[in-house]
Structure formats: C-alpha cells, structure tokens
Design a protein around this motif. Structure first.
Motif, short mmCIF file in Angstrom:
data_model
loop_
_atom_site.label_atom_id
_atom_site.label_comp_id
_atom_site.label_asym_id
_atom_site.label_seq_id
_atom_site.Cartn_x
_atom_site.Cartn_y
_atom_site.Cartn_z
N UNK A 23 23.09 35.21 51.39
CA UNK A 23 24.32 34.79 51.21
C UNK A 23 24.93 34.71 49.70
N UNK A 24 24.04 34.34 48.91
CA UNK A 24 24.33 34.39 47.42
C UNK A 24 24.84 35.78 47.06
N UNK A 25 23.93 36.56 47.34
CA UNK A 25 24.38 38.13 46.92
C UNK A 25 25.65 38.60 47.28
N UNK A 26 26.13 37.99 48.46
CA UNK A 26 27.62 38.32 49.08
C UNK A 26 28.52 37.37 48.39
N UNK A 27 28.33 36.04 48.11
CA UNK A 27 29.10 35.17 47.29
C UNK A 27 29.10 35.82 45.88
N UNK A 28 28.28 36.45 45.15
CA UNK A 28 28.44 36.94 43.99
C UNK A 28 29.22 38.37 43.72
N UNK A 29 28.86 39.17 44.93
CA UNK A 29 29.55 40.32 44.82
C UNK A 29 31.13 39.98 44.93
N UNK A 30 31.31 39.31 45.96
CA UNK A 30 32.77 38.82 46.24
C UNK A 30 33.29 38.16 44.87
N UNK A 31 32.83 37.25 44.31
CA UNK A 31 33.12 36.84 43.02
C UNK A 31 33.36 38.10 42.03
N UNK A 32 32.63 38.93 41.83
CA UNK A 32 32.72 40.04 41.02
C UNK A 32 33.85 40.98 41.19
N UNK A 33 34.31 41.13 42.65
CA UNK A 33 35.51 42.00 42.86
C UNK A 33 36.86 41.33 42.84
N UNK A 34 36.66 39.92 42.79
CA UNK A 34 37.76 39.04 42.64
C UNK A 34 38.11 38.90 40.98
N UNK A 35 36.95 39.07 40.38
CA UNK A 35 37.10 38.71 38.74
C UNK A 35 37.47 40.05 38.06
N UNK A 36 36.94 41.03 38.43
CA UNK A 36 37.14 42.20 37.29
C UNK A 36 37.33 43.56 38.10
N UNK A 37 37.80 44.37 37.55
CA UNK A 37 38.20 45.89 38.26
C UNK A 37 39.69 45.96 38.25
N UNK A 38 40.13 47.14 38.52
CA UNK A 38 41.38 47.45 38.30
C UNK A 38 42.53 46.88 39.33
N UNK A 39 41.97 46.45 40.18
CA UNK A 39 42.77 45.79 41.56
C UNK A 39 42.33 44.47 41.74
N UNK A 40 41.40 43.80 40.85
CA UNK A 40 41.15 42.55 41.13
C UNK A 40 42.22 41.43 41.27
N UNK A 41 43.35 41.76 40.14
CA UNK A 41 44.57 40.78 40.27
C UNK A 41 45.34 40.77 41.78
N UNK A 42 45.61 42.02 42.15
CA UNK A 42 46.36 42.07 43.36
C UNK A 42 45.35 41.54 44.64
N UNK A 43 43.90 42.00 44.43
CA UNK A 43 43.24 41.18 45.58
C UNK A 43 43.34 39.70 45.43
N UNK A 44 43.29 39.20 44.21
CA UNK A 44 43.50 37.54 43.88
C UNK A 44 44.54 36.96 44.52
N UNK A 45 45.77 37.81 44.43
CA UNK A 45 47.07 37.29 44.87
C UNK A 45 47.21 37.48 46.34
N UNK A 46 46.26 38.51 47.23
CA UNK A 46 46.32 38.83 48.55
C UNK A 46 45.64 37.52 49.08
N UNK A 47 44.36 37.38 48.45
CA UNK A 47 43.37 36.28 48.95
C UNK A 47 44.18 34.93 49.03
N UNK A 48 44.70 34.52 47.81
CA UNK A 48 45.29 33.32 47.62
C UNK A 48 46.65 33.12 48.34
N UNK A 49 47.17 34.11 48.61
CA UNK A 49 48.49 34.00 49.34
C UNK A 49 49.73 33.97 48.19
#
Length: 157
Positions: free
Chosen positions: A9-35
C-alpha cells in the motif's frame, strides 16, 4: 482493493504522490483530483523527489493523495482521464512501478493492443497466396499477429 502487506500500500501511496507532485501533467492531475484550481496546490522543490518538499507541502500533497485513493481506482482513473494523463505520462522516467499502480494504469489509461479485423487478415492471406503459394498459418501470423481472425480465415479454406 485490499493490500495484504502494508509496504504494498505504501508503494502505491508513494507512486500516486509522485505523479501528483512532479511531471508535465501533474498540475492538471492535481486540479482534476481536487476538483478546482483553488484546491490544487503548486509545489516548489529542489528536485522531483517528494522528500525535498517542506512539511507543509507534504501535508497538502498527502491530502491530495488521500482524495485520489478514495474509491481506488475509480476516482484516480476518472481524474487522470479528465487531465489527459495517460499511461505514457504515468510511466515516464519510472522503469519499475508498483503492481497496484501499473496494473490500473495499463488497464484503464493505456492505448490497448491492436487486433486486426477479419477483412484485414483476409487481405493479408490473399497477398500471401499471390507471393507465397502454399504458405502456412505461421506465415500469416507473422504478417498480422496472432489473433482469432487468423485462425478463422485460415480455416475457411
């Protein structure tokens, strides 16, 4: 989805945190997750590791991770699709992904596999008849790939 061991579970949490934090589309993903844009925090860090975030930024990131993991994987997949976050972005620069993350990304955010239509297999079979009379099923499979249509077309004759 249940996890028999906490480190999975921790590996999944860490990976989801990674894609929400960094990368070209992370900002759009953060907006989409948060609403909303107002709810999607931006992060300033020295590099692309979650560990470089301040304690306050980590708390805000983990709040987003908690939202993304609610009703896993339905909410994450919907948010990723809305953000245009496909398999290629989720796996970028990450050769080894946790199975719980990779399997969901492959199943829901990947392009899938191409399977030729029966008409395409028939056309390939007719081509092989012209250039290689007496060809075998394996030659047809080599040309169009292994699929049910190969067996059906080859057995029609």
């Amino acid at each position: 989805m249940t996890f028999p061991y906490s480190h999975l579970y921790f590996e999944l949490v860490r990976q989801v945190a990674r894609v929400l934090f960094s990368g070209a589309r992370s900002e759009r993903l953060r907006i989409s997750v948060s609403g909303s844009v107002a709810q999607a925090p931006g992060f300033l860090a020295v590099c692309h590791d979650v560990e470089t975030l301040s304690a306050d930024d980590r708390r805000r990131l983990m709040s987003l991770v908690a939202l993304a993991l609610q009703d896993w994987p339905t909410r994450f997949v919907a948010a990723a699709r809305e953000a245009g976050f496909w398999r290629s972005w989720a796996t970028r620069d990450r050769p080894r992904l946790p199975f719980a993350f990779a399997s969901i990304v492959d199943e829901h955010l990947g392009a899938g596999f191409y399977t030729p239509a029966r008409e395409e297999v028939r056309a390939a079979e007719m081509y092989l008849r012209r250039v290689r009379p007496g060809h075998g099923r394996q030659e047809l499979r080599n040309l169009v790939g292994d699929c049910q249509a190969v067996w059906d077309v080859f057995n029609e004759d």
